[in-house]
Design a protein around this motif. Structure first.
Motif, PDB file in Angstrom:
ATOM      1  N   TYR A 281       0.802  -1.216   0.000  1.00 56.67           N
ATOM      2  CA  TYR A 281       0.000   0.000   0.000  1.00 56.67           C
ATOM      3  C   TYR A 281       0.839   1.272   0.000  1.00 56.67           C
ATOM      4  CZ  TYR A 281      -3.990  -3.022   0.563  1.00 56.67           C
ATOM      5  OH  TYR A 281      -4.935  -3.988   0.340  1.00 56.67           O
ATOM      6  N   GLU A 282       1.817   1.382   0.904  1.00 49.81           N
ATOM      7  CA  GLU A 282       2.613   2.608   0.963  1.00 49.81           C
ATOM      8  C   GLU A 282       3.947   2.318   1.650  1.00 49.81           C
ATOM      9  OE1 GLU A 282       1.223   5.741   3.521  1.00 49.81           O
ATOM     10  OE2 GLU A 282       0.558   4.351   5.079  1.00 49.81           O
ATOM     11  N   THR A 284       7.207   3.520   4.275  1.00 48.80           N
ATOM     12  CA  THR A 284       7.254   4.081   5.623  1.00 48.80           C
ATOM     13  C   THR A 284       8.591   4.787   5.830  1.00 48.80           C
ATOM     14  OG1 THR A 284       5.847   2.302   6.473  1.00 48.80           O
ATOM     15  CG2 THR A 284       7.125   3.520   8.089  1.00 48.80           C
ATOM     16  N   LEU A 299       0.902   7.231  11.179  1.00 46.54           N
ATOM     17  CA  LEU A 299       0.455   5.979  10.587  1.00 46.54           C
ATOM     18  C   LEU A 299      -1.017   5.762  10.926  1.00 46.54           C
ATOM     19  CD1 LEU A 299       3.472   3.612  11.429  1.00 46.54           C
ATOM     20  CD2 LEU A 299       3.072   4.911   9.329  1.00 46.54           C
ATOM     21  N   GLU A 300      -1.594   4.731  10.330  1.00 43.42           N
ATOM     22  CA  GLU A 300      -2.982   4.388  10.634  1.00 43.42           C
ATOM     23  C   GLU A 300      -3.153   4.110  12.121  1.00 43.42           C
ATOM     24  OE1 GLU A 300      -6.273   0.958   9.463  1.00 43.42           O
ATOM     25  OE2 GLU A 300      -4.381   1.061   8.374  1.00 43.42           O
ATOM     26  N   ARG A 319      -1.988  11.759  -1.767  1.00 40.85           N
ATOM     27  CA  ARG A 319      -2.351  10.812  -0.721  1.00 40.85           C
ATOM     28  C   ARG A 319      -3.753  10.305  -1.004  1.00 40.85           C
ATOM     29  NH1 ARG A 319       1.856  12.007   2.600  1.00 40.85           N
ATOM     30  NH2 ARG A 319       1.426  10.273   3.983  1.00 40.85           N
ATOM     31  N   THR A 320      -4.039   9.096  -0.531  1.00 45.38           N
ATOM     32  CA  THR A 320      -5.395   8.586  -0.626  1.00 45.38           C
ATOM     33  C   THR A 320      -6.270   9.303   0.397  1.00 45.38           C
ATOM     34  OG1 THR A 320      -5.220   6.839   1.049  1.00 45.38           O
ATOM     35  CG2 THR A 320      -4.396   6.326  -1.167  1.00 45.38           C
ATOM     36  N   TRP A 324      -2.965   7.701   3.118  1.00 41.03           N
ATOM     37  CA  TRP A 324      -1.785   6.917   2.764  1.00 41.03           C
ATOM     38  C   TRP A 324      -1.060   7.559   1.590  1.00 41.03           C
ATOM     39  CZ3 TRP A 324      -4.199   1.285   2.766  1.00 41.03           C
ATOM     40  CH2 TRP A 324      -4.666   1.002   4.058  1.00 41.03           C
TER      41      TRP A 324
END
Length: 445
Positions: A281-282, A284, A299-300, A319-320, A324
């Protein structure tokens, strides 16, 4: 974009996120049913008792999947539902095959039966053996029609969010004491591979999440912190499978298994696979913690104070809507890194990749316009093509997700689907991205 002949385009979902029918046919509770019943655990207090009602609407859903032209559909089997019977999955597999779609089931996608959690969950070594029993029962029932299997999904996320932290079920909050849960999931994978081979499986793999981890600066302390985070979140879950050991002695000791038994476990965990699934997904970015700096919301989930690494915001032009970072070249980077790290790496399938955008409902013309998702998928498929050009054996790509669904602790706000699902009526509408994907697949022929 051109992909090699036979490239496996697909879509992916998971049982808990779409099935609903939470107690149909005698299905017992999972850890996620327990988790979502607690106040404050899920955005807006939402749950997946209905989800998108795939359990009752599977035939319609298979039509949306098949008419896109995908070869593969990756779904998961609900372990608590399977304990009450496999009739639903019999019907689903038959429907997929009749539509010309290859079923690729995942045995475990985070929905542990609550009764096993009550006995210790993944901190209990016996849970790995219970998964092997479950794998045998499923293979016995479906193995005459299902040839491709995935054992486990994203053990790193399940361990970090659910065992080290408390943001996902079962919300243990153990910090580094969660490492035994990681080992027992890996052991479950090894035992399941053995069982599936016994039942004649043609292809067995696993779906691990991987992502590049970069130090936030040139500071040597940041490099050390990033390497530690990289080892914990990436290599702890792939080195045992692909190299036969943990990435360092600290992690090896932390899993809490005596050396003689651990060596036997690792021999089982490292059995050869037919493909290796990568969820991406992404990327870090990590730095050594700075005193007094607020790292929340990066972060999430938030990494607690006192850990030797802290996240910083990844630099990205886009970004989404989930926040993200959109960095397609990071997918190429991690695929090449896997090739370089593992000399015996089996062929890769990108088993999840996709993005949440808060799509508007269908307009007056019935269309759901999602140009940002199309751009996202285009960029990441080009990143896969670049990895293939760099010598990585990538044999497939599955979009996450086929449908808008229940996004775990984020509830229903986050929409990853190629097919829009109305939250009130549950009506399905194909988004522009669905048509784009269909046309891309058709152009390969």
């Amino acid at each position: 974009m051109r992909f090699p002949p036979g490239f496996r385009f697909g879509m992916a979902t998971s049982a808990y996120q779409i099935e609903g029918a939470w107690d149909a046919g005698g299905k017992g509770p999972s850890i996620w049913d327990t988790f979502t019943a607690r106040p404050g655990t899920v955005r807006h207090g939402e749950d997946a008792k209905v989800a998108i009602d795939h359990y009752h609407r599977y035939a319609e859903d298979v039509t949306h999947i098949a008419e896109s032209g995908v070869r593969d559909y990756r779904f998961s089997i609900s372990w608590p539902r399977a304990l009450a019977g496999l009739g639903f999955y019999d019907r689903l597999v038959d429907e997929l095959l009749a539509a010309g779609v290859r079923p690729v089931p995942t045995l475990y996608h985070w929905d542990l039966p609550q009764e096993l959690e009550d006995r210790g969950g993944w901190l209990n070594r016996d849970t790995a053996h219970r998964l092997a029993d479950y794998a045998g029962a499923v293979a016995l029932r479906l193995g005459d029609r299902v040839r491709d299997w995935i054992t486990m999904n994203e053990m790193n996320v399940h361990t970090l969010y659910g065992y080290a932290l408390a943001d996902h079920a079962p919300a243990r909050g153990l910090g580094l004491a969660a490492l035994p849960a990681a080992h027992h999931q890996l052991l479950a994978h090894g035992l399941a591979v053995q069982v599936l081979r016994t039942h004649g499986a043609a292809a067995v793999g696993i779906a691990n999440q991987h992502f590049p981890v970069h130090p936030a600066s040139d500071d040597p302390a940041d490099a050390v912190a990033a390497e530690m985070f990289r080892a914990l979140t990436n290599w702890t879950f792939s080195d045992p499978i692909l190299l036969g050991d943990y990435p360092d002695e600290t992690i090896r000791a932390g899993v809490g298994t005596p050396d003689a038994q651990l060596d036997r476990d690792l021999a089982l965990i490292g059995a050869p696979l037919d493909f290796y699934g990568v969820n991406f997904y992404e990327p870090t970015a990590i730095e050594a913690p700075r005193a007094g700096k607020d790292y929340s919301g990066i972060l999430e989930v938030d990494i607690p104070d006192g850990m030797p690494f802290s996240p910083v915001l990844v630099k990205s032009d886009e970004r989404t809507d989930f926040g993200w970072a959109i960095v397609p070249e990071a997918l190429t980077e991690i695929l090449v890194a896997l090739k370089d790290r593992y000399p015996s790496l089996p062929p890769i399938i990108v088993t999840e990749n996709g993005a949440s955008f808060h799509d508007a409902p269908p307009g007056p013309d019935g269309r759901v316009r999602d140009p940002r998702r199309i751009s996202y998928l285009d960029g990441h498929l080009r990143a896969v093509a670049a990895a293939i050009e760099a010598g990585v054996r990538v044999e497939g790509y599955y979009v996450w997700s086929a449908f808008d669904n229940f996004e775990w602790a984020a509830g229903y706000d986050e929409r990853f689907g190629l097919v829009h699902v109305d939250r009130e009526t549950l009506a399905r509408t194909r988004k522009d991205s669905w048509y784009w994907y269909r046309d891309l697949i058709a152009a390969q022929r």
